[in-house]
Design an enzyme around this catalytic site. Structure first.
Site, PDB file in Angstrom:
ATOM      1  N   ASP A 164       1.752   7.013   2.233  1.00  0.00           N
ATOM      2  CA  ASP A 164       2.402   8.188   1.617  1.00  0.00           C
ATOM      3  C   ASP A 164       3.592   8.613   2.492  1.00  0.00           C
ATOM      4  O   ASP A 164       3.515   9.611   3.217  1.00  0.00           O
ATOM      5  CB  ASP A 164       1.399   9.342   1.512  1.00  0.00           C
ATOM      6  CG  ASP A 164       0.160   8.940   0.745  1.00  0.00           C
ATOM      7  OD1 ASP A 164       0.223   8.874  -0.499  1.00  0.00           O
ATOM      8  OD2 ASP A 164      -0.866   8.648   1.400  1.00  0.00           O
ATOM      9  N   HIS A 199       1.424   4.856  -2.343  1.00  0.00           N
ATOM     10  CA  HIS A 199       1.078   5.757  -3.451  1.00  0.00           C
ATOM     11  C   HIS A 199       2.377   6.391  -3.937  1.00  0.00           C
ATOM     12  O   HIS A 199       3.041   7.081  -3.155  1.00  0.00           O
ATOM     13  CB  HIS A 199       0.107   6.835  -2.983  1.00  0.00           C
ATOM     14  CG  HIS A 199      -1.160   6.283  -2.421  1.00  0.00           C
ATOM     15  ND1 HIS A 199      -2.305   6.125  -3.174  1.00  0.00           N
ATOM     16  CD2 HIS A 199      -1.471   5.821  -1.186  1.00  0.00           C
ATOM     17  CE1 HIS A 199      -3.268   5.599  -2.425  1.00  0.00           C
ATOM     18  NE2 HIS A 199      -2.785   5.403  -1.211  1.00  0.00           N
ATOM     19  N   GLU A 213     -11.147   3.475   6.169  1.00  0.00           N
ATOM     20  CA  GLU A 213     -10.042   4.293   6.703  1.00  0.00           C
ATOM     21  C   GLU A 213     -10.705   5.351   7.586  1.00  0.00           C
ATOM     22  O   GLU A 213     -10.569   5.341   8.802  1.00  0.00           O
ATOM     23  CB  GLU A 213      -9.259   4.930   5.552  1.00  0.00           C
ATOM     24  CG  GLU A 213      -8.138   5.872   5.990  1.00  0.00           C
ATOM     25  CD  GLU A 213      -7.460   6.598   4.813  1.00  0.00           C
ATOM     26  OE1 GLU A 213      -8.061   6.655   3.714  1.00  0.00           O
ATOM     27  OE2 GLU A 213      -6.333   7.111   5.012  1.00  0.00           O
ATOM     28  N   HIS A 241      -9.630   1.315  -1.213  1.00  0.00           N
ATOM     29  CA  HIS A 241      -9.530   1.920   0.108  1.00  0.00           C
ATOM     30  C   HIS A 241     -10.941   1.906   0.713  1.00  0.00           C
ATOM     31  O   HIS A 241     -11.900   2.361   0.078  1.00  0.00           O
ATOM     32  CB  HIS A 241      -9.074   3.382   0.007  1.00  0.00           C
ATOM     33  CG  HIS A 241      -7.618   3.568  -0.277  1.00  0.00           C
ATOM     34  ND1 HIS A 241      -6.982   2.991  -1.326  1.00  0.00           N
ATOM     35  CD2 HIS A 241      -6.673   4.299   0.387  1.00  0.00           C
ATOM     36  CE1 HIS A 241      -5.696   3.359  -1.313  1.00  0.00           C
ATOM     37  NE2 HIS A 241      -5.485   4.146  -0.285  1.00  0.00           N
ATOM     38  N   HIS A 250       0.869  -1.186   0.000  1.00  0.00           N
ATOM     39  CA  HIS A 250       0.000   0.000   0.000  1.00  0.00           C
ATOM     40  C   HIS A 250       0.901   1.230   0.000  1.00  0.00           C
ATOM     41  O   HIS A 250       1.292   1.741   1.050  1.00  0.00           O
ATOM     42  CB  HIS A 250      -0.912  -0.041   1.226  1.00  0.00           C
ATOM     43  CG  HIS A 250      -1.920   1.074   1.274  1.00  0.00           C
ATOM     44  ND1 HIS A 250      -3.105   0.970   1.975  1.00  0.00           N
ATOM     45  CD2 HIS A 250      -1.934   2.316   0.715  1.00  0.00           C
ATOM     46  CE1 HIS A 250      -3.795   2.088   1.856  1.00  0.00           C
ATOM     47  NE2 HIS A 250      -3.093   2.935   1.092  1.00  0.00           N
TER      48      HIS A 250
HETATM   49  N1  ADE Z   1      -4.432   8.909  -1.581  1.00  0.00           N
HETATM   50  C1  ADE Z   1      -3.202   8.921  -1.076  1.00  0.00           C
HETATM   51  N2  ADE Z   1      -3.210   8.540   0.198  1.00  0.00           N
HETATM   52  C2  ADE Z   1      -4.496   8.246   0.520  1.00  0.00           C
HETATM   53  C3  ADE Z   1      -5.157   7.779   1.673  1.00  0.00           C
HETATM   54  N3  ADE Z   1      -4.502   7.537   2.818  1.00  0.00           N
HETATM   55  N4  ADE Z   1      -6.493   7.622   1.627  1.00  0.00           N
HETATM   56  C4  ADE Z   1      -7.161   7.873   0.504  1.00  0.00           C
HETATM   57  N5  ADE Z   1      -6.591   8.307  -0.608  1.00  0.00           N
HETATM   58  C5  ADE Z   1      -5.256   8.481  -0.614  1.00  0.00           C
HETATM   59 ZN    ZN Z   2      -3.677   4.810   0.574  1.00  0.00          ZN
END
Ligand code: ADE
Ligand code: ZN
Length: 344
Positions: free
Chosen positions: A280, A20, A201, A198, A18
């Site tokens: 990220d 990005h 979250e 996703h 996971h």
């Molecule tokens: N895009 C990048 N990081 C993200 C995250 N944690 N949740 C949703 N979209 C994302």
């Molecule tokens: Zn993500």
């Protein structure tokens, strides 16, 4: 027996599921690319950028993240970004990565789809040849945009089916349920793509059910709010549907107020296929090793739990069965001496 878990975590073979790629844009690279591409940033220094990385929720992060991505313009930029990330992963003994990219973040500002994919793919291919790091590429649709825009993006991806194995769903969860993308995901699966999303979250457990039942996903990205629904926990455990959990992200975006209160250990002990990932890392304070180290320390995870997380990650990959077995062997061989007690 006393194990030095920190040393084990640093040296163990790892898998990232996971990540990005736009979220690996470090402020130094952001400035360098802004300069070479003539893009004006709303910051004067790298320190000012880092100081701006204080988030109150997912949306407050996304606003800054999409603004930062504007420096990525040419194929070389996407290559440099991906190459720099993979160099770090080579240093952290990461053996396999599954990387998200958000084409609409780029096509929406006039950067062509093939510019993005060619740059990322070239770096992934080099990492495979030079370092033996295997990879999969996941195209993620932005859920705050329309289903029609996602469908257009899917059509652009058809030319790159050999390079893109999976489609996913990310961006602002609140108010954008998975079922909004039912048609797009049906079309994607018909074209042979694996699907992930996703969910859970910030959004409710119902979004996880929708991702499973409507989008027929093979993994849930994040999924930590599954904890609120016991039937869902049972389902995720029974079918061993992987959750790609990102502990440092969850704290930075205030899903949990403190890493010590994260539910990863509980989900793991309930027998779910939980994995640790970084989301990220340039924005959230750590790549995969740092996510493992801080989570182990905050939750007091033991060696058995670290081994389980590592094995879960291999099981959760989209590698083919032969590659999966080879990677699982590599992981098990690494841990064997610690488990059998011959190494102190
Ligand atoms: N895009 C990048 N990081 C993200 C995250 N944690 N949740 C949703 N979209 C994302
Ligand atoms: Zn993500």
């Amino acid at each position: 027996m006393v194990h030095n878990l920190e040393s084990i975590i640093r040296r163990m073979p790892k898998v990232e599921l996971h990540l990005h790629i736009e979220g690996t844009l470090e402020p130094e690279m952001m400035f360098a690319m802004a300069t070479r591409n003539g893009v004006k940033l709303p910051y004067h220094s790298v320190d000012e950028v880092r100081a701006a990385y204080q988030f109150s929720d997912l949306q407050s992060f996304l606003d800054i993240y999409y603004a930062g991505a504007a420096v990525l313009q040419k194929e070389q930029d996407f290559y440099d970004l991906t190459r720099a990330y993979l160099q770090k992963m080579q240093d952290e003994n990461v053996r396999h990565v599954e990387i998200f990219f958000d084409p609409q973040t780029h096509t929406g500002r006039g950067v062509e789809f093939d510019v993005v994919v060619n740059g990322i793919h070239r770096a992934l291919e080099e990492a495979r040849r030079e370092w033996g790091i295997s990879s999969r590429l996941i195209l993620s649709f932005l859920r705050h945009l329309s289903a029609e825009s996602a469908m257009n993006t899917l059509h652009q991806a058809l030319l790159f089916k050999n390079w893109i194995t999976t489609v996913g769903l990310d961006s602002s969860e609140d108010g954008h349920p998975p079922e909004k993308f039912l048609e797009v995901f049906n079309a994607a699966r018909k074209e042979g793509f694996i699907t992930v999303a996703h969910a859970g979250e910030e959004g409710p457990p119902d979004y996880i059910w929708q991702a499973l039942n409507h989008l027929q996903v093979s993994r849930i990205d994040h999924g930590v709010r599954a904890m609120e629904d016991s039937a869902l926990l049972e389902h995720l455990g029974k079918f061993q549907i992987p959750l790609t959990v990102c502990p440092l992200s969850n704290v930075k975006l205030r899903v949990f107020n403190d890493l010590r209160n994260h539910n990863l250990g509980t989900l793991l002990d309930k027998g779910l296929c939980v994995t640790i990932n970084s989301d990220d890392p340039a924005y959230f304070g750590g790549y995969i090793t740092e996510n493992f180290l801080q989570t182990q320390s905050a939750l007091g995870l033991n060696l058995k739990q670290i081994v389980r997380l590592s094995q879960n990650a291999v099981q959760a990959t989209f590698l083919d069965p032969i590659e999966k077995t080879a990677l699982l062997d590599e992981v098990n061989c690494f841990f064997d001496p610690y488990i059998s007690g011959s190494v102190h």
